[in-house]
Design a protein around this motif. Structure first.
Motif, PDB file in Angstrom:
ATOM      1  N   ARG A  75      83.185  60.538  36.720  1.00 15.36           N
ATOM      2  CA  ARG A  75      83.644  59.376  35.947  1.00 15.36           C
ATOM      3  C   ARG A  75      83.818  58.158  36.860  1.00 15.36           C
ATOM      4  O   ARG A  75      83.441  57.045  36.503  1.00 15.36           O
ATOM      5  CB  ARG A  75      84.963  59.703  35.256  1.00 15.36           C
ATOM      6  N   SER A  76      84.364  58.391  38.045  1.00 17.98           N
ATOM      7  CA  SER A  76      84.550  57.295  39.000  1.00 17.98           C
ATOM      8  C   SER A  76      83.211  56.684  39.400  1.00 17.98           C
ATOM      9  O   SER A  76      83.068  55.456  39.478  1.00 17.98           O
ATOM     10  CB  SER A  76      85.294  57.809  40.231  1.00 17.98           C
ATOM     11  N   ALA A  82      78.741  50.923  36.550  1.00 22.59           N
ATOM     12  CA  ALA A  82      78.884  49.897  35.500  1.00 22.59           C
ATOM     13  C   ALA A  82      79.386  48.586  36.099  1.00 22.59           C
ATOM     14  O   ALA A  82      78.896  47.502  35.732  1.00 22.59           O
ATOM     15  CB  ALA A  82      79.846  50.398  34.422  1.00 22.59           C
ATOM     16  N   LYS A  83      80.336  48.663  37.017  1.00 23.73           N
ATOM     17  CA  LYS A  83      80.838  47.441  37.665  1.00 23.73           C
ATOM     18  C   LYS A  83      79.742  46.770  38.482  1.00 23.73           C
ATOM     19  O   LYS A  83      79.622  45.537  38.484  1.00 23.73           O
ATOM     20  CB  LYS A  83      82.034  47.762  38.555  1.00 23.73           C
ATOM     21  N   ARG A  85      76.465  46.893  37.922  1.00 25.49           N
ATOM     22  CA  ARG A  85      75.534  46.255  36.987  1.00 25.49           C
ATOM     23  C   ARG A  85      76.114  44.945  36.457  1.00 25.49           C
ATOM     24  O   ARG A  85      75.419  43.928  36.370  1.00 25.49           O
ATOM     25  CB  ARG A  85      75.214  47.198  35.829  1.00 25.49           C
ATOM     26  N   GLN A  86      77.406  44.960  36.144  1.00 26.78           N
ATOM     27  CA  GLN A  86      78.054  43.755  35.633  1.00 26.78           C
ATOM     28  C   GLN A  86      78.052  42.654  36.698  1.00 26.78           C
ATOM     29  O   GLN A  86      77.788  41.494  36.389  1.00 26.78           O
ATOM     30  CB  GLN A  86      79.489  44.087  35.211  1.00 26.78           C
ATOM     31  N   MET A  87      78.325  43.013  37.956  1.00 28.72           N
ATOM     32  CA  MET A  87      78.318  42.018  39.037  1.00 28.72           C
ATOM     33  C   MET A  87      76.906  41.461  39.248  1.00 28.72           C
ATOM     34  O   MET A  87      76.742  40.269  39.507  1.00 28.72           O
ATOM     35  CB  MET A  87      78.847  42.636  40.335  1.00 28.72           C
ATOM     36  N   GLU A  88      75.887  42.327  39.136  1.00 27.94           N
ATOM     37  CA  GLU A  88      74.504  41.850  39.291  1.00 27.94           C
ATOM     38  C   GLU A  88      74.146  40.868  38.182  1.00 27.94           C
ATOM     39  O   GLU A  88      73.522  39.824  38.425  1.00 27.94           O
ATOM     40  CB  GLU A  88      73.532  43.030  39.280  1.00 27.94           C
ATOM     41  N   ARG A  89      74.523  41.178  36.936  1.00 29.66           N
ATOM     42  CA  ARG A  89      74.261  40.268  35.816  1.00 29.66           C
ATOM     43  C   ARG A  89      74.971  38.934  36.026  1.00 29.66           C
ATOM     44  O   ARG A  89      74.394  37.868  35.801  1.00 29.66           O
ATOM     45  CB  ARG A  89      74.707  40.896  34.495  1.00 29.66           C
ATOM     46  N   ALA A  90      76.222  38.997  36.481  1.00 31.13           N
ATOM     47  CA  ALA A  90      76.979  37.763  36.706  1.00 31.13           C
ATOM     48  C   ALA A  90      76.341  36.945  37.830  1.00 31.13           C
ATOM     49  O   ALA A  90      76.264  35.711  37.748  1.00 31.13           O
ATOM     50  CB  ALA A  90      78.431  38.093  37.048  1.00 31.13           C
TER      51      ALA A  90
END
Length: 97
Positions: A75-76, A82-83, A85-90
């Protein structure tokens, strides 16, 4: 031996002293180490049922604990991906203005 005096009390006879144990280091170290026969064991090569059941229970508990820690790590890792991927999108959206 001194002559008996009427003013001195009579000394009682001493009982025989016990045999003196070897008080040297070698004798003290070996004291109480005589070979003693152990009781016979019916199944000398196998564990008793109680020990086998305890070993099985311990193995099951260790397995359950390992499964919990494996799920937590999984889970970690998923949250970390996910974090990322979110940072790459940002980061990509930051340069697009």
């Amino acid at each position: 031996m001194e002559p008996e005096s009427r003013f001195r009390p009579e000394i009682p006879g001493l009982p025989e002293l016990p045999q003196i144990v070897d008080a040297k280091t070698k004798g003290l170290r070996l004291q109480g180490t005589l070979a003693k026969a152990l009781p016979g064991i019916k199944n000398a090569g196998s564990m008793t049922n109680v020990r086998r059941m305890e070993a099985e229970q311990y193995a099951a508990e260790i397995g359950a604990a390992f499964e919990i820690s494996r799920q937590q790590k999984q889970r970690s890792n998923a949250i970390a991906r996910a974090k990322n991927r979110q940072m790459e999108r940002a980061a990509k959206q930051f340069g697009v203005r």
